[in-house]
Enzyme design. Structure first.
Site, mmCIF file in Angstrom:
data_model
loop_
_atom_site.group_PDB
_atom_site.id
_atom_site.type_symbol
_atom_site.label_atom_id
_atom_site.label_comp_id
_atom_site.label_asym_id
_atom_site.label_seq_id
_atom_site.Cartn_x
_atom_site.Cartn_y
_atom_site.Cartn_z
ATOM 1 N N LYS A 48 33.680 73.278 34.125
ATOM 2 C CA LYS A 48 34.897 72.476 33.920
ATOM 3 C C LYS A 48 34.606 71.316 32.971
ATOM 4 O O LYS A 48 35.400 71.001 32.080
ATOM 5 C CB LYS A 48 35.413 71.950 35.274
ATOM 6 C CG LYS A 48 36.024 73.035 36.130
ATOM 7 C CD LYS A 48 36.246 72.591 37.574
ATOM 8 C CE LYS A 48 36.718 73.773 38.419
ATOM 9 N NZ LYS A 48 36.778 73.466 39.859
ATOM 10 N N GLN B 75 35.850 68.588 43.766
ATOM 11 C CA GLN B 75 35.338 69.951 43.893
ATOM 12 C C GLN B 75 35.164 70.303 45.375
ATOM 13 O O GLN B 75 34.495 69.586 46.111
ATOM 14 C CB GLN B 75 33.994 70.078 43.145
ATOM 15 C CG GLN B 75 33.427 71.483 43.150
ATOM 16 C CD GLN B 75 34.315 72.478 42.393
ATOM 17 O OE1 GLN B 75 34.829 72.187 41.327
ATOM 18 N NE2 GLN B 75 34.508 73.657 42.981
ATOM 19 N N ASP C 59 44.858 69.686 40.589
ATOM 20 C CA ASP C 59 44.655 70.903 41.380
ATOM 21 C C ASP C 59 45.903 71.260 42.190
ATOM 22 O O ASP C 59 45.957 72.321 42.808
ATOM 23 C CB ASP C 59 43.481 70.704 42.356
ATOM 24 C CG ASP C 59 42.253 71.498 41.946
ATOM 25 O OD1 ASP C 59 42.386 72.363 41.064
ATOM 26 O OD2 ASP C 59 41.172 71.250 42.512
#
Ligand code: NAP
Length: 290
Positions: free
Chosen positions: A54, A98, A121
């Site tokens: 990422k 994460q 997200d």
């Protein structure tokens, strides 16, 4: 060669990323480069690989990237404080924590701290509700990537039977909601579903998001169906397999994603797209809708 055409997520993601880079350059030229913060807690090796990918993709897109690492011993308060500091920084347009977090940390409470307008997200309650209500908001990257992949291959959802295998908050449920928003007829299957094969065989578009290698047999695939394989499973020999038994499924499907190189690259591309949109909204306050 017979069999399905490949839905090439790698190539499609490269196209999306090039588009994102171009728009990011426009913002950077005005001193407003998109900013992404990735928070990584602990030592999970798979998480380290995902974060590295990422970070690299965001750099290549011309974003300002911060990868903030905390040890596995970090407290709930430490992690939440880090999120809050990013919320308050106007140079940050996207915050990604994460997952999974190390044992002892409550991921739900951490996510609840993320400013919904920076929740790239799409996991905060605000954005989950927005999706359910059909209001603008951040959509989760993997489901969004699946829809984008279909769109960019001219594969319509309207009126189609979509079967989603898996009902997680990360993939299955939001994907079902996005497909419904596009006027598909949606079935969600899970571990308690009876006769999974018969349910899958109804699907014009079959999405497998289970985490069980090659669970979906070729015979479950309706001839001419589109198959999206979200699963990423590490086999004992170190290779990766999806949730779909690829070769037999390919014989029956019209389109199918490979693993790797299917949905995975689209997830990262959508993370960039969500961060870019957040940066564009921040640069044009009147356009802020969140
Ligand atoms: P998850 O939270 O573990 O959810 C798995 C879902 O599959 C659950 O709803 C579970 O049902 C269902 N399930 C498990 N075994 C089943 C079976 N035998 N038959 C039918 N349903 C079954 O997983 P997730 O986070 O959604 O991820 C799913 C997979 O996608 C994993 O392989 C993950 O690594 C991968 N993934 C890939 C990407 C990407 O970018 N490509 C992104 C995220 C995840 P119950 O609810 O009844 O337990």
């Amino acid at each position: 060669m017979t069999g399905a055409r490949i839905l090439d997520g790698k190539a499609t993601a490269a196209t999306v990323r090039a588009e994102v880079r171009e728009r990011a350059q426009g913002l950077a030229g005005r001193g407003r480069a998109p900013g992404l913060t990735v928070i990584l807690v602990g030592d999970d090796p798979a998480s380290h690989v995902y974060v590295r990918n990422k970070d690299k993709a965001a750099h290549e897109a011309g974003f300002t990237v911060r990868t903030l690492r905390l040890p596995a011993t970090a407290s709930q308060r430490d992690v939440e404080a880090l999120v809050e500091a990013q919320n308050g920084d106007p140079a940050v347009h996207g915050i990604l924590v994460q997952l999974p977090l190390p044992k002892g940390l409550d991921a739900e409470r951490v996510i609840a701290r993320i400013d919904p307008s920076k929740d790239v997200d799409g996991l905060t309650a605000h954005n989950v509700a927005a999706l359910t209500l059909g209001r603008p908001g951040m959509r989760p990257c993997t489901p969004l990537g699946c829809i984008e992949l279909l769109d960019r291959h001219g594969l319509a959802l309207e009126g189609r039977e979509v079967v989603v295998l898996g009902r997680s908050m990360l993939v299955g449920k939001p994907l079902a909601a996005l497909a419904l928003e596009r006027n598909a007829t949606v079935t969600i299957a899970h571990s308690r579903t009876r006769d999974l094969g018969a349910v899958c065989a109804r699907a014009d578009i079959l999405v497998a998001a289970v985490g069980s290698p090659r669970l979906v047999q070729g015979a479950w695939v309706k001839p001419g169906a589109v198959v999206l394989d979200v699963g990423i499973n590490r086999l004992p020999d170190g290779t990766l397999a999806g949730d779909v038994d690829f070769e037999p499924a390919r014989e029956r499907a019209a389109w199918i994603t490979p693993v790797p190189g299917g949905v995975g690259p689209m997830t990262i591309a959508m993370l960039l797209a969500n961060t870019l949109r957040s940066a564009e909204r921040a640069a044009t306050p009147s356009a802020a809708v969140l």
